[in-house]
Design an enzyme around this catalytic site. Sequence first.
Site, PDB file in Angstrom:
ATOM      1  N   HIS A 101       1.220  -1.399  -0.060  1.00 47.85           N
ATOM      2  CA  HIS A 101       0.333  -0.120  -0.204  1.00 47.85           C
ATOM      3  C   HIS A 101       0.521   1.021   0.317  1.00 47.85           C
ATOM      4  CE1 HIS A 101      -3.593   2.807   1.838  1.00 47.85           C
ATOM      5  NE2 HIS A 101      -4.006   1.424   0.779  1.00 47.85           N
ATOM      6  N   ASP A 145      -7.849  -5.569  -0.430  1.00 46.02           N
ATOM      7  CA  ASP A 145      -8.490  -6.204  -1.199  1.00 46.02           C
ATOM      8  C   ASP A 145      -8.355  -7.560  -1.514  1.00 46.02           C
ATOM      9  OD1 ASP A 145      -9.820  -3.799  -2.406  1.00 46.02           O
ATOM     10  OD2 ASP A 145      -8.577  -3.389  -3.276  1.00 46.02           O
TER      11      ASP A 145
HETATM   12  N1  CMC Z   1       4.140  -7.329  -5.248  1.00 43.75           N
HETATM   13  C1  CMC Z   1       5.624  -7.366  -4.560  1.00 43.75           C
HETATM   14  N2  CMC Z   1       6.232  -6.529  -4.724  1.00 43.75           N
HETATM   15  C2  CMC Z   1       5.355  -5.056  -4.785  1.00 43.75           C
HETATM   16  C3  CMC Z   1       4.057  -5.767  -4.451  1.00 43.75           C
HETATM   17  C4  CMC Z   1       3.554  -6.111  -4.795  1.00 43.75           C
HETATM   18  N3  CMC Z   1       1.869  -6.530  -4.331  1.00 43.75           N
HETATM   19  N4  CMC Z   1       4.113  -3.441  -3.864  1.00 43.75           N
HETATM   20  C5  CMC Z   1       5.085  -3.100  -4.017  1.00 43.75           C
HETATM   21  N5  CMC Z   1       6.222  -3.918  -4.662  1.00 43.75           N
HETATM   22  C6  CMC Z   1       7.740  -3.787  -3.900  1.00 43.75           C
HETATM   23  C7  CMC Z   1       8.295  -3.100  -5.406  1.00 43.75           C
HETATM   24  O1  CMC Z   1       8.490  -3.539  -7.086  1.00 43.75           O
HETATM   25  C8  CMC Z   1       9.088  -2.310  -4.756  1.00 43.75           C
HETATM   26  O2  CMC Z   1      10.312  -2.890  -4.709  1.00 43.75           O
HETATM   27  P1  CMC Z   1      11.993  -2.192  -5.103  1.00 43.75           P
HETATM   28  O3  CMC Z   1      12.090  -1.139  -4.176  1.00 43.75           O
HETATM   29  O4  CMC Z   1      13.432  -3.613  -5.334  1.00 43.75           O
HETATM   30  O5  CMC Z   1      12.026  -1.606  -6.693  1.00 43.75           O
HETATM   31  C9  CMC Z   1       8.701  -1.923  -3.665  1.00 43.75           C
HETATM   32  O6  CMC Z   1       7.530  -3.513  -3.702  1.00 43.75           O
HETATM   33  C10 CMC Z   1       8.007  -0.352  -3.981  1.00 43.75           C
HETATM   34  O7  CMC Z   1       6.629  -0.420  -4.414  1.00 43.75           O
HETATM   35  P2  CMC Z   1       5.920   0.726  -5.165  1.00 43.75           P
HETATM   36  O8  CMC Z   1       5.856  -0.213  -6.667  1.00 43.75           O
HETATM   37  O9  CMC Z   1       7.001   1.510  -5.453  1.00 43.75           O
HETATM   38  O10 CMC Z   1       5.357   1.042  -4.371  1.00 43.75           O
HETATM   39  P3  CMC Z   1       3.602   2.124  -4.624  1.00 43.75           P
HETATM   40  O11 CMC Z   1       3.417   2.553  -2.656  1.00 43.75           O
HETATM   41  O12 CMC Z   1       3.903   2.966  -5.802  1.00 43.75           O
HETATM   42  O13 CMC Z   1       2.712   0.955  -4.557  1.00 43.75           O
HETATM   43  C11 CMC Z   1       0.893   0.029  -4.601  1.00 43.75           C
HETATM   44  C12 CMC Z   1       1.477   0.868  -4.169  1.00 43.75           C
HETATM   45  C13 CMC Z   1      -0.823  -0.613  -4.014  1.00 43.75           C
HETATM   46  C14 CMC Z   1       0.142   0.461  -5.694  1.00 43.75           C
HETATM   47  C15 CMC Z   1       1.461  -1.645  -4.776  1.00 43.75           C
HETATM   48  O14 CMC Z   1       2.105  -2.050  -3.686  1.00 43.75           O
HETATM   49  C16 CMC Z   1       0.668  -2.334  -5.402  1.00 43.75           C
HETATM   50  O15 CMC Z   1       1.013  -2.760  -6.848  1.00 43.75           O
HETATM   51  N6  CMC Z   1       0.132  -3.208  -4.825  1.00 43.75           N
HETATM   52  C17 CMC Z   1      -0.190  -4.543  -5.376  1.00 43.75           C
HETATM   53  C18 CMC Z   1      -1.634  -3.698  -6.617  1.00 43.75           C
HETATM   54  C19 CMC Z   1      -3.297  -3.741  -5.011  1.00 43.75           C
HETATM   55  O16 CMC Z   1      -2.779  -5.093  -4.083  1.00 43.75           O
HETATM   56  N7  CMC Z   1      -3.506  -2.442  -4.651  1.00 43.75           N
HETATM   57  C20 CMC Z   1      -4.803  -2.516  -3.881  1.00 43.75           C
HETATM   58  C21 CMC Z   1      -3.703  -1.331  -2.231  1.00 43.75           C
HETATM   59  S1  CMC Z   1      -5.261  -1.159  -1.452  1.00 43.75           S
HETATM   60  C22 CMC Z   1      -6.529  -0.305  -2.003  1.00 43.75           C
HETATM   61  C23 CMC Z   1      -6.884   0.581  -2.837  1.00 43.75           C
HETATM   62  O17 CMC Z   1      -6.675   1.592  -1.215  1.00 43.75           O
HETATM   63  O18 CMC Z   1      -7.044   1.330  -4.271  1.00 43.75           O
END
Ligand code: CMC
Length: 428
Positions: free
Chosen positions: A307, A364
Amino acid sequence: MEESATLRIGSENYNFPLIKGTESEIAVDLRTLRSESSCITFDDGYGNTGSCESKVTFIDGEKGILRYRGYPIEQLAEKSNFLESAFALLYGELPSENQLNSFRKKISDNAGLRENMAKGLHSFAPDAHPMAVLSAMVNNLGTYHPEKSTNDRKRDLEAFDDTAALLISAIRTIAARDYRNRKGLAPIPSDPSLGYCADFLQMTFGDSNNPQPPPQKVCEALNLVFLLHADHEQNCSTSTCRMVASGGANVFASVSAAIGALWGPLHGGANMAVIKMLKDIHDSGDDGSRFIEDAKNGKKRLMGFGHRVYKNYDPRAKILNVACNDALEELGVSSPILDIARHLEEVALSDEYFIQRKLYPNVDFYSGILLEAIGFPLNMFTVIFAIGRLPGWLSHWKEIAESGSKIHRPRQVYQGATVRDYVSIEER
Ligand code: CMC
């Protein structure tokens, strides 16, 4: 503590005031940065940008805190219900008994769809995604209520109470009718004697020849899903709603845009993506271990994990995890994908990759499992999220309209071609 922050750019120092939130958050007020220094801030994804001052919802992602209007989500989940919490979000305070009764009545009075509106539901491609239908139909609803969608803030605000009740009610009817149309089933009219969730479940899954109130446990589980999704401060869809509202657009247009934003798999579409992922893992004969490895080396993303704000745990996930177990037990549902989900959860929570990056199950992860058990088709999961999030979008529309906020218009750092002469087509 200092009341201002100093920024040094080149040899110049610039002073900016600090804004302190009621929960001691500090923001540097950079509104004069560009006019004073000709520089702008750059914050791709807005992870460090406060786009507004808001009184609706408080989140402390480090501590796993979520409060609607100051009320802790744990207390609301235990003691309140979706409509009561929606009232608090919309109007700032929990309702009195009279206020709640008239709010409920207004909502049940608005459940019907005008005939042409209902016909409009048949104008979409047969396999149109329900989120596309929902977004379009919400905007369409506004066209049937021109007095509530004037794009004149004062008039739209005057009509706001009626608009909010209309939307909270009709969004359910649209979703239920769309579901039944796809199955070739006749619509079931709303039954105002049922509660909000029971009526929605009956309009969706009911047997028109033999209407039976849906099981209490299922209504309670859905009520909890709606309540837990009802607001989440400046997330992607809410920021979209506020952005559209900032231009003076009416409630229907702003909510319709928010539904579009929610649709994406990294936002509301994640609950669908979770079940798709679990089914793919199951069909490939994996117990989840191979998938975890793929997620760790960047080939896959573990949907329902991580998240932007919660870096400890998602308090909604904690509540829904327990409710999900109870509901599945009550419904007598057991499924191989549930076993895979539990395995993924266990492995990920003890794996260094996920621990280091503070990746925990989000809401989710469990809502998908629960909605599948209730019987909603996969492509309707995000619609359920939208119904739940609607009071939040409405509250933010109201807040921005009442504050008289400026139009939102970010800047950019241009990285494209510098000036060049037009070349005629023959010479290219
Ligand atoms: N699986 C594997 N690795 C992950 C995941 C995941 N679900 N989420 C983040 N990472 C890793 C990412 O690859 C990165 O690694 P590194 O530092 O080595 O490059 C690190 O964690 C930071 O990730 P980020 O993408 O920079 O984090 P963010 O804050 O931009 O993204 C997120 C947040 C929710 C979009 C992401 O965690 C994600 O894609 N999760 C899966 C989709 C999901 O479940 N979304 C629902 C969110 S809750 C409902 C809502 O509020 O909408």
